[in-house]
Scaffold this active site. Sequence first.
Site, PDB file in Angstrom:
ATOM      1  N   LYS A   1       0.857  -1.189   0.000  1.00  0.00           N
ATOM      2  CA  LYS A   1       0.000   0.000   0.000  1.00  0.00           C
ATOM      3  C   LYS A   1       0.896   1.242   0.000  1.00  0.00           C
ATOM      4  O   LYS A   1       1.487   1.600   1.011  1.00  0.00           O
ATOM      5  CB  LYS A   1      -0.899   0.028   1.246  1.00  0.00           C
ATOM      6  CG  LYS A   1      -2.057   1.005   1.076  1.00  0.00           C
ATOM      7  CD  LYS A   1      -2.506   1.669   2.344  1.00  0.00           C
ATOM      8  CE  LYS A   1      -1.636   2.780   2.805  1.00  0.00           C
ATOM      9  NZ  LYS A   1      -1.548   3.970   1.914  1.00  0.00           N
TER      10      LYS A   1
ATOM     11  N   GLY B   1      -4.664   1.466   5.056  1.00  0.00           N
ATOM     12  CA  GLY B   1      -3.480   0.987   5.775  1.00  0.00           C
ATOM     13  C   GLY B   1      -3.873   0.395   7.112  1.00  0.00           C
ATOM     14  O   GLY B   1      -3.400  -0.683   7.504  1.00  0.00           O
TER      15      GLY B   1
ATOM     16  N   GLU C   1      10.103   1.357  10.460  1.00  0.00           N
ATOM     17  CA  GLU C   1      11.228   2.259  10.196  1.00  0.00           C
ATOM     18  C   GLU C   1      10.650   3.670  10.247  1.00  0.00           C
ATOM     19  O   GLU C   1       9.854   4.046   9.387  1.00  0.00           O
ATOM     20  CB  GLU C   1      11.832   1.920   8.826  1.00  0.00           C
ATOM     21  CG  GLU C   1      13.250   2.415   8.675  1.00  0.00           C
ATOM     22  CD  GLU C   1      13.276   3.841   8.165  1.00  0.00           C
ATOM     23  OE1 GLU C   1      13.440   4.757   9.008  1.00  0.00           O
ATOM     24  OE2 GLU C   1      13.131   4.055   6.956  1.00  0.00           O
TER      25      GLU C   1
ATOM     26  N   CYS D   1      14.408  10.259   6.439  1.00  0.00           N
ATOM     27  CA  CYS D   1      14.397  10.009   7.886  1.00  0.00           C
ATOM     28  C   CYS D   1      15.796  10.039   8.478  1.00  0.00           C
ATOM     29  O   CYS D   1      15.968  10.316   9.657  1.00  0.00           O
ATOM     30  CB  CYS D   1      13.728   8.681   8.154  1.00  0.00           C
ATOM     31  SG  CYS D   1      14.326   7.374   7.082  1.00  0.00           S
TER      32      CYS D   1
ATOM     33  N   GLU E   1      11.063  15.994  14.248  1.00  0.00           N
ATOM     34  CA  GLU E   1      11.455  15.753  12.865  1.00  0.00           C
ATOM     35  C   GLU E   1      10.714  16.757  11.983  1.00  0.00           C
ATOM     36  O   GLU E   1       9.482  16.777  11.952  1.00  0.00           O
ATOM     37  CB  GLU E   1      11.076  14.326  12.451  1.00  0.00           C
ATOM     38  CG  GLU E   1      11.507  14.003  11.042  1.00  0.00           C
ATOM     39  CD  GLU E   1      11.241  12.552  10.647  1.00  0.00           C
ATOM     40  OE1 GLU E   1      10.092  12.104  10.744  1.00  0.00           O
ATOM     41  OE2 GLU E   1      12.206  11.881  10.228  1.00  0.00           O
TER      42      GLU E   1
HETATM   43  P1  NAD Z   1       2.563   8.673   7.596  1.00  0.00           P
HETATM   44  O1  NAD Z   1       3.557   7.963   8.406  1.00  0.00           O
HETATM   45  O2  NAD Z   1       1.277   8.998   8.253  1.00  0.00           O
HETATM   46  O3  NAD Z   1       2.197   7.830   6.271  1.00  0.00           O
HETATM   47  C1  NAD Z   1       3.040   6.827   5.732  1.00  0.00           C
HETATM   48  C2  NAD Z   1       2.178   5.693   5.213  1.00  0.00           C
HETATM   49  O4  NAD Z   1       1.364   5.167   6.271  1.00  0.00           O
HETATM   50  C3  NAD Z   1       1.208   6.067   4.099  1.00  0.00           C
HETATM   51  O5  NAD Z   1       1.153   4.997   3.168  1.00  0.00           O
HETATM   52  C4  NAD Z   1      -0.112   6.207   4.832  1.00  0.00           C
HETATM   53  O6  NAD Z   1      -1.244   6.003   4.007  1.00  0.00           O
HETATM   54  C5  NAD Z   1      -0.014   5.116   5.874  1.00  0.00           C
HETATM   55  N1  NAD Z   1      -0.821   5.313   7.082  1.00  0.00           N
HETATM   56  C6  NAD Z   1      -1.204   6.483   7.646  1.00  0.00           C
HETATM   57  N2  NAD Z   1      -1.895   6.252   8.765  1.00  0.00           N
HETATM   58  C7  NAD Z   1      -1.960   4.909   8.932  1.00  0.00           C
HETATM   59  C8  NAD Z   1      -2.520   4.056   9.923  1.00  0.00           C
HETATM   60  N3  NAD Z   1      -3.162   4.540  10.986  1.00  0.00           N
HETATM   61  N4  NAD Z   1      -2.366   2.723   9.783  1.00  0.00           N
HETATM   62  C9  NAD Z   1      -1.696   2.218   8.736  1.00  0.00           C
HETATM   63  N5  NAD Z   1      -1.139   2.980   7.763  1.00  0.00           N
HETATM   64  C10 NAD Z   1      -1.278   4.310   7.858  1.00  0.00           C
HETATM   65  O7  NAD Z   1       3.262   9.952   7.006  1.00  0.00           O
HETATM   66  P2  NAD Z   1       2.623  11.258   6.338  1.00  0.00           P
HETATM   67  O8  NAD Z   1       1.321  11.633   6.991  1.00  0.00           O
HETATM   68  O9  NAD Z   1       2.584  11.062   4.887  1.00  0.00           O
HETATM   69  O10 NAD Z   1       3.731  12.338   6.712  1.00  0.00           O
HETATM   70  C11 NAD Z   1       3.716  12.971   7.986  1.00  0.00           C
HETATM   71  C12 NAD Z   1       5.092  13.062   8.572  1.00  0.00           C
HETATM   72  O11 NAD Z   1       5.676  11.780   8.629  1.00  0.00           O
HETATM   73  C13 NAD Z   1       6.124  13.870   7.805  1.00  0.00           C
HETATM   74  O12 NAD Z   1       6.061  15.222   8.101  1.00  0.00           O
HETATM   75  C14 NAD Z   1       7.419  13.288   8.244  1.00  0.00           C
HETATM   76  O13 NAD Z   1       7.860  13.912   9.418  1.00  0.00           O
HETATM   77  C15 NAD Z   1       7.070  11.872   8.559  1.00  0.00           C
HETATM   78  N6  NAD Z   1       7.541  10.919   7.533  1.00  0.00           N
HETATM   79  C16 NAD Z   1       8.592  10.154   7.853  1.00  0.00           C
HETATM   80  C17 NAD Z   1       9.061   9.235   6.935  1.00  0.00           C
HETATM   81  C18 NAD Z   1      10.251   8.384   7.257  1.00  0.00           C
HETATM   82  O14 NAD Z   1      10.770   7.686   6.385  1.00  0.00           O
HETATM   83  N7  NAD Z   1      10.701   8.379   8.475  1.00  0.00           N
HETATM   84  C19 NAD Z   1       8.451   9.100   5.689  1.00  0.00           C
HETATM   85  C20 NAD Z   1       7.337   9.889   5.391  1.00  0.00           C
HETATM   86  C21 NAD Z   1       6.890  10.792   6.347  1.00  0.00           C
END
Ligand code: NAD
Length: 491
Positions: A185, A223, A261, A295, A394
């Site tokens: 996903k 998700g 991660e 990250c 972050e």
């Molecule tokens: P997120 O972590 O919410 O989303 C990442 C993935 O998780 C997406 O595919 C999303 O659809 C899915 N997801 C969201 N909520 C979920 C849930 N409750 N259960 C299962 N899956 C779920 O990230 P975001 O909202 O796109 O970005 C927000 C912040 O996250 C950014 O500002 C950044 O700080 C951080 N981020 C970190 C990384 C990393 O690699 N560490 C990557 C992307 C974003």
Amino acid sequence: MTTLEQVGEARLMIDGELRGSGSGAVFENVNPATEEVLGVVADATAADMDEAIAAARRAFDAEVWSTDLDLRLRCLRQLQTALEEEKELLRAELIAEVGAPIALTYGPQLESPLADSLLWPIGRAADYPWERRIADGRAFGKSKRIVAKVPVGVVGAIAPWNYPFEIALGKLGAALATGNTLILKPAPDTPWNATRIGRLIAERTDIPAGVVNVVTSSDHARGEQLVTDPRVDMISFTGSTATGRRIMAQGAASLKRLFLELGGKSAQIYLDDSDLESALAVAAFSVCAHAGQGCAMPTRMLLPRSRYDEGLEIVTQAFRDLKYGDPTDFDNLQGPQISRVQRDKILGMIEQGVAEGARLVLGGGRPAHLETGWYVEPTVFADVDNSMSIARDEIFGPVLSVIPFDDDEDAVRIANDSEYGLSGMVSSGDLDRALAVASRVRSGTMTVNGGQWYGADAPFGGFKASGVGRQNGDEGLEQYLETRTIGMPLD
Ligand code: NAD
């Protein structure tokens, strides 16, 4: 220049079939550099995800995939060939939907994972010790004992938008080589690289139906569905720490195996004997590459108090010189943020830094010359106290916090005074001294005097709130394996 010659794949891939959402709904894929709609992709319903989970479960339980290593390796090689043949289309797509600077597609956004994310697990799986004999047992008479490594089962692979192809391919390589089935996903912001993988699997490989399913949705609830469904054995998640915590809590009911991660706030430490001029040459790149959306970026810079002004001047100049803007331009290593929401979140965090008393030395706003696209200026904060929000949270943008320290001990203390523990850098004129400091930083990876750890054979992951488990290397394969111990009569 690379152009997007073909519109991205709009279909889901469920149980070997390429098809739209059950409801017929689609959502838009937007280019973050131009703010233009590139096209659409299927918006999966709960019923679509349910079918994908059922297909992955059946493919694991009823097919030979989990037990036939030769089949798996042959299929993964077919996928590798198919991806290589569409490399230039993937490149154009990643630039368009991710805002990835083209130069980075020759590295971690595309070519690095293409070089090893499938090929390393293929090679390692061929000679991995799937079974080993341990000393004969002595409980209730003598027994021969074997320890076997077997796949976990059905994996829900949830990917973010920052390095979507690299992260998706890393999960696919390790999970499939070890015999699992999977539902991928992708993040709603970057769906096409994943649907392209889905199409290539359906059309160009013998991977049996149901082994890989690709489900795109505008709703994070899809998700969550993977996390709460008892037919899914494991969640492999890359993304924010907040979502990681939620997954851990929600996965508890079905005792999910978890690979998480998550976020980071890594420190780059320059000891007082460093050659600052050359060591700081990469500082702007290390924080601003792909607009700071990584990250492992070392976004806290720790400079010795005795050389603070000198270091600050060099790094500020490096940030000033950094070329950024249009991701199709080879000179730009920083492109746009992924979305308006992310850009505004970053600008809000910068405002908070100013309000907390940090000194804004450079940037801090939207660039005047880039009216279209979700850009943020390369930004440097000085005189940052490690307790300020810009040193703790972050930011996921091109923002550096420069923090003074007194001695090596103090540098280690500040580096470790963080909820996170993902990565970091140490620089010194004396390698042993740098290694001694690096060994005391509580993080999953460290760059010492410019040395690089990156690669599909190198375990990567976080201490503390930066995650649970490792991707890549043997540890990464073992993330997707259960251990079964068998006792039997002696020969
Ligand atoms: P997120 O972590 O919410 O989303 C990442 C993935 O998780 C997406 O595919 C999303 O659809 C899915 N997801 C969201 N909520 C979920 C849930 N409750 N259960 C299962 N899956 C779920 O990230 P975001 O909202 O796109 O970005 C927000 C912040 O996250 C950014 O500002 C950044 O700080 C951080 N981020 C970190 C990384 C990393 O690699 N560490 C990557 C992307 C974003």
